[in-house]
Each structure stands twice: as structure tokens, then as C-alpha cells.
Design an enzyme around this catalytic site. Structure first.
Site, PDB file in Angstrom:
ATOM      1  N   GLU A 143       0.827  -1.221   0.000  1.00 53.14           N
ATOM      2  CA  GLU A 143       0.000   0.000   0.000  1.00 53.14           C
ATOM      3  C   GLU A 143       0.856   1.264   0.000  1.00 53.14           C
ATOM      4  O   GLU A 143       0.442   2.301  -0.526  1.00 53.14           O
ATOM      5  CB  GLU A 143      -0.956   0.009   1.195  1.00 53.14           C
ATOM      6  CG  GLU A 143      -2.091  -0.998   1.089  1.00 53.14           C
ATOM      7  CD  GLU A 143      -1.710  -2.384   1.575  1.00 53.14           C
ATOM      8  OE1 GLU A 143      -0.522  -2.598   1.937  1.00 53.14           O
ATOM      9  OE2 GLU A 143      -2.589  -3.270   1.609  1.00 53.14           O
ATOM     10  N   PHE A 205     -11.942  -7.405  13.778  1.00 52.17           N
ATOM     11  CA  PHE A 205     -10.819  -7.905  12.976  1.00 52.17           C
ATOM     12  C   PHE A 205     -10.439  -6.871  11.903  1.00 52.17           C
ATOM     13  O   PHE A 205     -11.282  -6.368  11.177  1.00 52.17           O
ATOM     14  CB  PHE A 205     -11.205  -9.230  12.298  1.00 52.17           C
ATOM     15  CG  PHE A 205     -10.103  -9.747  11.404  1.00 52.17           C
ATOM     16  CD1 PHE A 205      -8.874 -10.120  11.928  1.00 52.17           C
ATOM     17  CD2 PHE A 205     -10.291  -9.815  10.029  1.00 52.17           C
ATOM     18  CE1 PHE A 205      -7.841 -10.566  11.101  1.00 52.17           C
ATOM     19  CE2 PHE A 205      -9.273 -10.265   9.188  1.00 52.17           C
ATOM     20  CZ  PHE A 205      -8.047 -10.640   9.736  1.00 52.17           C
ATOM     21  N   GLN A 206      -9.174  -6.557  11.842  1.00 48.89           N
ATOM     22  CA  GLN A 206      -8.616  -5.574  10.899  1.00 48.89           C
ATOM     23  C   GLN A 206      -9.249  -4.192  11.061  1.00 48.89           C
ATOM     24  O   GLN A 206      -9.424  -3.461  10.092  1.00 48.89           O
ATOM     25  CB  GLN A 206      -8.719  -6.061   9.450  1.00 48.89           C
ATOM     26  CG  GLN A 206      -7.813  -7.262   9.214  1.00 48.89           C
ATOM     27  CD  GLN A 206      -7.567  -7.555   7.759  1.00 48.89           C
ATOM     28  OE1 GLN A 206      -8.445  -7.356   6.914  1.00 48.89           O
ATOM     29  NE2 GLN A 206      -6.374  -8.027   7.442  1.00 48.89           N
ATOM     30  N   LYS A 255     -17.788  -1.047   5.549  1.00 47.79           N
ATOM     31  CA  LYS A 255     -18.138  -2.097   4.577  1.00 47.79           C
ATOM     32  C   LYS A 255     -19.652  -2.166   4.349  1.00 47.79           C
ATOM     33  O   LYS A 255     -20.116  -2.290   3.204  1.00 47.79           O
ATOM     34  CB  LYS A 255     -17.615  -3.442   5.088  1.00 47.79           C
ATOM     35  CG  LYS A 255     -17.797  -4.573   4.101  1.00 47.79           C
ATOM     36  CD  LYS A 255     -17.102  -5.843   4.562  1.00 47.79           C
ATOM     37  CE  LYS A 255     -17.177  -6.931   3.502  1.00 47.79           C
ATOM     38  NZ  LYS A 255     -16.449  -8.136   3.888  1.00 47.79           N
ATOM     39  N   MET A 571      23.690   9.437   3.377  1.00 46.32           N
ATOM     40  CA  MET A 571      23.487  10.731   4.018  1.00 46.32           C
ATOM     41  C   MET A 571      23.712  10.641   5.519  1.00 46.32           C
ATOM     42  O   MET A 571      24.293  11.544   6.127  1.00 46.32           O
ATOM     43  CB  MET A 571      22.078  11.261   3.718  1.00 46.32           C
ATOM     44  CG  MET A 571      21.828  12.640   4.253  1.00 46.32           C
ATOM     45  SD  MET A 571      23.035  13.830   3.635  1.00 46.32           S
ATOM     46  CE  MET A 571      22.135  14.525   2.255  1.00 46.32           C
TER      47      MET A 571
HETATM   48  C1  LIG Z   1      11.800   5.889   5.925  1.00 41.27           C
HETATM   49  C2  LIG Z   1      13.053   6.565   6.353  1.00 41.27           C
HETATM   50  N1  LIG Z   1      13.864   5.986   7.249  1.00 41.27           N
HETATM   51  C3  LIG Z   1      15.022   6.585   7.621  1.00 41.27           C
HETATM   52  C4  LIG Z   1      15.378   7.796   7.101  1.00 41.27           C
HETATM   53  C5  LIG Z   1      16.674   8.479   7.512  1.00 41.27           C
HETATM   54  N2  LIG Z   1      17.571   8.588   6.356  1.00 41.27           N
HETATM   55  C6  LIG Z   1      17.688   9.703   5.608  1.00 41.27           C
HETATM   56  S1  LIG Z   1      18.723   9.547   4.328  1.00 41.27           S
HETATM   57  C7  LIG Z   1      19.084   7.964   4.756  1.00 41.27           C
HETATM   58  C8  LIG Z   1      20.051   7.155   3.951  1.00 41.27           C
HETATM   59  C9  LIG Z   1      19.541   6.846   2.604  1.00 41.27           C
HETATM   60  O1  LIG Z   1      20.382   5.895   2.048  1.00 41.27           O
HETATM   61  P1  LIG Z   1      20.413   5.649   0.496  1.00 41.27           P
HETATM   62  O2  LIG Z   1      19.056   5.406  -0.016  1.00 41.27           O
HETATM   63  O3  LIG Z   1      21.417   4.593   0.204  1.00 41.27           O
HETATM   64  O4  LIG Z   1      20.856   7.057  -0.058  1.00 41.27           O
HETATM   65  P2  LIG Z   1      22.301   7.763  -0.024  1.00 41.27           P
HETATM   66  O5  LIG Z   1      22.240   8.769   1.066  1.00 41.27           O
HETATM   67  O6  LIG Z   1      23.318   6.708   0.223  1.00 41.27           O
HETATM   68  O7  LIG Z   1      22.420   8.410  -1.364  1.00 41.27           O
HETATM   69  C10 LIG Z   1      18.390   7.581   5.908  1.00 41.27           C
HETATM   70  C11 LIG Z   1      18.504   6.258   6.578  1.00 41.27           C
HETATM   71  C12 LIG Z   1      14.477   8.380   6.176  1.00 41.27           C
HETATM   72  N3  LIG Z   1      14.706   9.568   5.635  1.00 41.27           N
HETATM   73  N4  LIG Z   1      13.347   7.741   5.803  1.00 41.27           N
END
Ligand SMILES: Cc1ncc(C[n+]2csc(CCOP(=O)(O)OP(=O)(O)O)c2C)c(N)n1
Ligand SMILES: [Mg+2]
Length: 681
Positions: A143, A205-206, A255, A571
Site C-alpha cells: 500500500e 478484525f482488521q 463495509k 546521508m
Molecule cells: C523511511 C526513512 N527511514 C530513515 C530515514 C533516515 N535517512 C535519511 S537519508 C538515509 C540514507 C539513505 O540511504 P540511500 O538510499 O542509500 O541514499 P544515499 O544517502 O546513500 O544516497 C536515511 C537512513 C528516512 N529519511 N526515511
């Protein structure tokens, strides 16, 4: 807080009409009603005196929003207001189940694509959906993918995106994309099945109270327990999502309401007391803004995503060229003003250009258009643009003076605000007023030429991620739609691709949702099938939602995905490098854990994974191969393509304003601060 202007002869707009709250706002009666599972009984009858059909000038439905269209003209709505239901030649009123009424109403508002997954509580709706010739249902794999696809569709077309899920876990899986759409003001309608009304509140449920859960992350939401309310609610949901400040609207339908029989007719009278988005700016405020513009010596047009939502790019360009004022475009506004334009200083903020950040800091006037002074743009708020007066134009009064006090607040649609500003300024110019901005223009130009965006090629000969992204932008060109994940690759995609048109850059700006890119690109491609759509994704992000590649392959949605594979949550790793003494706690994705695994073994092997999903999968590790694989991807149109670019792990995003510090302390590389030069005024 300065008073928010009231529109000429109209009611003042309050937070209860937008769902957005000022810092001290108590819940409105409508919010409280919205939280009650019994609120439908509180709703006045549809024929109550205040209920009125939408005026002909503001029809309900997709592609008809006054401020929602970006890019090329959207595809025509499948049905227009006033047409008969699609399912059968029918009289004005037909007997229908609630579920049929839902499908008829979706057809009537022009929803021609629904992304979703069925389940018990929404099952009644899926039955008449099978008969609809007008609505294409795309069966996603999660989803979350449905929600982001609806957002990508909406961002690419300006139409309302639609997603559908069952109750409980289906609905809660939509929470992230709904929050994402809320933060980025994207018009989507999420339809969820709810347990039968006699079970609501019993932990059936759900059962999950999704309307309660989403109160703070929807522009508005509805719980419908009567078949006779379904069609009207769908009409209202599309109207609310697409007018004023766009945003997500949830319609949760019990529903038994879908199973019961009702009379369906169209159009439906609305029951939205108090919802009157103000689009026309107050003339006095516009004149005051024009006066400040004529007196300013260091003005900047600070442009946000609202300019794209308002389809105001042409007006913005006219205003910029009329006045000669330098322009900065936020992460959400990339493409609102052409990157190649000589007055464009690029993106401000945490990873903005030195010229854009410096111009905001040294300005004496900011003309903030459809933007919200986000902390990623302002840095430490009390040091942001210390010498600037603020003109702040936004369609949502709750944004004005939320973070930075506006000297001239203007509530209105950005296209109308800018058009009115142009008219007043042009008249002033004809009277001979022409402020001399030459010194300021020379100053910002010198920052731009002294501190251009750039990057170093890794000394070990491995691929620079910025180079890969730059080449995709050059080869795919400015007509392509670029959809990013969240992380370093997102910032490089914002920096190193030139955006010349509104609607060509789609990303998760406000919520920063990893996993956004693949499903949002899928939705964008469905909305703009003739456009080339590239997802620029991270190896971490990709692993959150890549299952939608199966959807893409099966449904013939030929997106192109570039994984910028640095083997890490880059990042976060960058912050560990800079602020946690290079202690890399849980950011290495272990993709190549030699010598435990044989050399060359990758977990996962993205190219093989792509092939398993019925896509073309290619890997690239050498700069010399980059153009060839991109061109190969460009030549494939019959299936999705995934390119796995193995890039250097230690590349960092520069410039950078460290979180919580002042924009004045921006670094254009590690430890290197710009010399602002020029006059300090
Ligand atoms: C759902 C979610 N979980 C955690 C984060 C924290 N976060 C921000 S950037 C990042 C790293 C992203 O890694 P990647 O997709 O490999 O991108 P890169 O920075 O290596 O280009 C994380 C864990 C987030 N923004 N969203
Ligand atoms: Mg990564």
C-alpha cells in the site's frame, strides 16, 4: 503575530478550513467532529440551507483544480461534471449499492487511475471496479507503493492521485505516503475500507481508526457509514484535495455502507461549511509589496513549491525579468524557474548554493512566494536573513508568519499574486520608477562564479556519484521527469541536473521519505505515459519499495531507475563522518562484505533482482561506461530498466549548512567557508 489580511468582501480564512494549525491553535470544532467515529450523525442533511452545489466556475474533479496543474496540459478527465455515469446509460438517479456509487462518483470526478490492493473491508468496492471502463486499477505490491504512486501521478499531472486500501493494516500502510503528501501539499485521495459500522470501536478484525490516525496528516478526512453519503463525500474529497492549498484527503468507508443500496445521482450538493480557500490577493497588500520592491536594493525572490502548484512559472519569469531581482528555488520548487536563466542562483538551504544562501542572508527584502521558511532553508531561524523585510505570499494563511514574521502578508494563489504584482510594478515603471540593482546583481554574480557547484573525482578511480547523475541529466535532457529517493543522491539530483520546466522534478521534500522514488516514478509514468521518467534512487531507499518493479513490469510501466549504489545509508554516514567522529554505526549496508563472501558477490545483486522482476538490469562501475549504459536504458521502452551504479562510498554533499547552525556558517567543502566580500549593510 501581525493580522492576516482578509480578502475583499470574503470571510476570513481560519486554520479549520485548511487543516494547518498555527503554533497555539486549539482543535477546531470540525477537527473534533472529525475525530469522532459518530460524526456523520452530526453532519447536516445534504439539503440543509447552506449546502450548495459547486459553482459552475469551480467544477469538482480531476484536472479542474484552479491551481493544481503542472507541466504539459493534463490528460482530459474521463468524465466531466454533468455527464451521466459511465457504467450504463442511466437516468439522473439510479439505484446502486454504496460500492457502485463509489465507483460512479470516482468516474464522475475524473479519476481514471486508482493504485491499490484489495482486502476484506474494501472488497465490495473492488467488485464494481471490475466493470468500470473508465478507471484503470493498478494492483501494487504494497500500500505504501499505492500512496506514493498516487503522489507521483499527482505531481506529474496536476490531477488528483487516488489510492485504495483495505481496513487495518492496509490503511495503516498508507500512513507514510499520506504524511508525505501532506508535507509536500500534494492532492491525493486515499480511499480505505472500514469494518462494518456495528463493529467500529469494538477492536473488530482488521479494525484501525484510520480517520483518527490521519487527523494530523490529512487536509481533511471522512468516515462514511451510510451508502447515501458516499458519492457526495467523494465529490467533496476531490474538491478539498485539489483546491486552495492542495493536500491529501482520506475517505474511510464502512463495509456495510458499501453493501447497502442507495440512490446515486450527480452532481452532488456539497456540505463543506466554512471551506472557502482564498485565491484572490488583497489589492492593498499587493500595492504595499510593490512599494517595498521599489525601495529595496538587495531583494531576492524566494520561490517555493507553491509556485509550481499554482502553475505560476510563466508569471514568475515575467516578474523576475521585469524587476531584475535574483531568484532562488527551494528543493520543492526546482523547475519553477529555469536553471539556465542568468538571474537564477539555484537552491537555497542546507545543501544549497553559496550564491543562493548568501543572497538570502544579505538581502534587504525577501519576496517569499509559495514557500514556508522550512528549517532546512532558514538554518538557525534567528540568524536567517537578518537584514531583510519579508513579503510572504501563500494560499494558506496558516503559513504566514509561522516561522518568520511577515512585514507584508499576502493570502492568495501565487499565480494571481504575481500577476497583480506585475501589474502594479509595471505601472510604477511607467511612472519612471526603476530601482538600481546593478551593485547587488554584481555581488550575487560574483558569489555564483566564485563558488559554483562542483565535486572531486575519487582518487582511487571509482565512480563519482555526482558524475553519474550529471550524465543522466545531460543525456535524458530537460523534458524528462526526474524522481528522487531521499539521501545524498537526492541532493545531488537536485544540484547536478538542470531543471528547465515546472513538474520535471518530483521528490519527497518535507517528510524525506526513503522508498519514495520507485513507486512515485511509477505513478508519474502512468500519469505521463509519453514522458521519459527516471528514478534516481539510493541503494538504501531502493530496498524499501523496489517490489513495485513487479507492478511496473506487469503493467507495462517503463520507468528507468538509476541506483546510486554507495553501499551505505550515505546521508547518515555523511553526518557520522562530520559530527560523530567517523564512527559508522549501522550505516554500512554490507553489500560487499569481503572476504566473508566471494569477491563480486553483492547482497542484493540489484541487476539480478531487476531481472527477477522482469526488468532489464545493468551494472556500471567505470566512468567510461556511464554514457553507454544510460543510452542503453534510454533505448528500452517496453519494460523497466534498472541501472546499478557502483559509486564511491565517501563522496559528500556540499555545500552544507550543519543542522541547527546559521546559514552564515555555510561550508562549500569540508572546513572551507566562503568569503562574502562586498558591502556589509
Ligand atoms: C523511511 C526513512 N527511514 C530513515 C530515514 C533516515 N535517512 C535519511 S537519508 C538515509 C540514507 C539513505 O540511504 P540511500 O538510499 O542509500 O541514499 P544515499 O544517502 O546513500 O544516497 C536515511 C537512513 C528516512 N529519511 N526515511
Ligand atoms: Mg546509499
Amino acid at each position: 503575530m501581525p493580522p492576516t489580511p482578509e480578502p475583499d468582501g470574503d470571510v476570513p480564512m481560519t486554520e479549520q478550513m485548511t487543516g494547518r494549525k498555527g503554533p497555539d491553535a486549539a482543535p477546531s470544532p470540525r477537527d473534533l467532529a472529525a475525530r469522532s467515529p459518530h460524526r456523520d450523525s452530526a453532519r447536516p442533511a445534504a439539503d440543509a440551507p447552506h449546502a450548495a452545489a459547486p459553482p459552475a466556475s469551480s467544477p469538482v474533479g480531476n484536472g479542474t483544480a484552479s491551481n493544481g496543474t503542472v507541466g504539459p496540459a493534463p490528460a482530459p478527465a474521463v468524465t466531466g461534471a454533468g455527464e451521466a455515469p459511465r457504467v450504463a446509460a442511466s437516468p439522473a438517479t439510479v439505484r446502486a449499492t454504496g460500492a457502485q456509487a463509489l465507483v460512479y462518483a470516482l468516474e464522475r470526478v475524473g479519476a481514471n487511475v486508482v493504485f491499490g490492493i484489495p482486502g476484506g473491508a474494501i472488497l465490495p468496492a473492488y467488485d464494481p471496479l471490475l466493470d468500470s471502463r473508465a478507471i484503470r486499477h493498478i494492483l501494487v505490491r504494497h500500500e505504501q507503493g499505492a500512496g506514493h504512486a498516487a503522489t507521483g501521478y499527482a505531481q506529474a499531472t496536476g490531477r488528483v492521485g487516488v489510492c485504495m486500501a483495505t481496513s487495518g493494516p492496509g490503511a495503516t500502510n498508507l500512513v507514510t505516503p499520506i504524511a508525505d503528501a501532506y508535507m509536500d501539499s500534494v492532492p491525493i485521495v486515499a480511499i480505505t475500507g472500514q469494518v462494518s459500522s456495528n463493529l467500529i470501536g469494538t477492536d473488530g478484525f482488521q479494525e484501525a481508526d484510520i480517520s483518527g490516525i490521519t487527523v494530523p496528516i490529512t487536509k481533511h478526512n471522512f468516515l462514511v457509514t451510510k451508502a447515501g453519503d458516499i458519492a457526495r463525500t467523494i465529490g467533496e474529497a476531490f474538491h478539498v484535495a485539489s483546491t486552495g492549498r492542495p493536500g491529501p484527503v482520506l475517505v474511510d468507508i464502512a463495509k456495510d455502507a458499501m453493501q447497502a443500496t442507495t440512490d446515486f445521482s450527480w452532481p452532488v450538493p456539497f456540505d463543506l461549511p466554512g471551506y472557502h480557500p482564498v485565491t484572490r490577493p488583497h489589492a492593498r497588500q499587493v500595492r504595499e509589496a510593490a512599494r517595498l520592491i521599489s525601495e529595496a536594493r538587495r531583494p531576492v525572490l524566494y520561490v517555493g513549491g507553491g509556485v509550481i502548484k499554482a502553475r505560476a512559472s510563466a508569471q514568475l519569469r515575467e516578474l523576475a525579468e521585469l524587476t531584475g531581482i535574483p531568484v532562488v528555488t527551494t528543493l520543492m520548487a526546482r523547475g519553477a524557474f529555469p536553471d539556465k536563466h542568468p538571474q537564477h542562483l539555484g537552491m537555497p538551504g542546507m545543501h544549497g548554493t553559496v550564491a543562493a544562501v548568501g543572497a538570502l542572508q544579505k538581502a534587504d527584502l525577501l519576496i517569499a512566494l509559495g514557500t514556508r521558511f522550512d528549517d532546512r532553508v532558514t538554518g538557525k531561524l534567528d540568524t536567517f536573513a537578518p537584514g531583510a523585510l519579508i513579503v510572504h505570499a501563500d494560499i494558506d494563511p496558516a503559513e504566514i508568519s509561522k516561522n518568520r514574521r511577515a512585514d507584508v502578508p499576502i493570502v492568495g494563489d501565487c499565480r494571481e499574486v504575481i500577476a497583480d504584482l506585475i501589474a502594479v510594478i509595471r505601472a510604477d515603471r511607467e511612472q519612471g520608477q526603476r530601482p538600481d540593482l546593478a551593485g547587488w546583481q554584481a555581488q550575487v554574480d560574483s558569489w555564483r562564479t566564485t563558488y559554483p557547484l562542483g565535486y572531486d573525482s575519487p582518487a582511487d578511480g571509482s565512480l563519482a556519484p555526482q558524475y553519474v547523475i550529471e550524465r543522466i541529466g545531460k543525456i535524458a535532457g530537460p523534458e524528462t521527469l526526474y524522481v528522487a529517493g531521499v539521501g545524498q543522491h537526492q541532493m545531488w539530483a537536485a544540484q547536478f541536473i538542470d531543471y528547465e520546466h515546472p513538474g520535471t522534478w518530483i521528490n519527497s521534500g518535507g517528510l524525506g521519505t526513503m522508498g519514495f522514488a520507485v513507486p512515485a516514478a511509477m505513478g508519474a509514468k502512468v500519469g505521463r505515459p509519453d514522458a521519459c521518467v527516471w528514478a534516481i534512487d539510493g541503494d538504501g531507499c531502493f530496498q524499501m519499495t523496489n517490489q513495485e518493479l513487479a507492478t511496473c513490469a506487469i503493467e507495462g510501466i517503463a520507468i528507468k531507475v538509476a541506483i546510486i549504489n554507495n553501499g551505505s545509508l550515505g546521508m547518515v554516514r555523511q553526518w557520522q563522518t562530520l559530527f560523530y567522529n567517523e564512527r559508522y554505526s549501522n550505516t554500512d549496508l554490507g553489500a560487499t562484505d569481503e572476504p566473508k563472501r566471494p569477491t563480486g558477490t553483492r547482497i542484493p545483486d540489484f541487476a539480478k533482482l531487476a531481472e527477477a522482476y522482469g526488468c532489464e538490469g545493468l551494472r556500471c562501475e567505470e566512468a567510461a561506461d556511464v554514457d553507454r549504459v544510460i543510452e542503453r536504458a534510454m533505448s528500452i521502452d517496453d519494460r523497466p530498466v534498472v541501472l546499478d551504479f557502483i559509486v564511491h562510498k565517501d563522496a559528500m554533499v556540499w555545500p552544507m549548512v550543519a543542522a541547527g547552525t546559521s546559514n552564515n556558517d555555510i561550508k562549500f567543502a569540508r572546513g572551507l567557508a566562503p568569503d562574502w566580500g562586498g558591502r556589509e549593510e
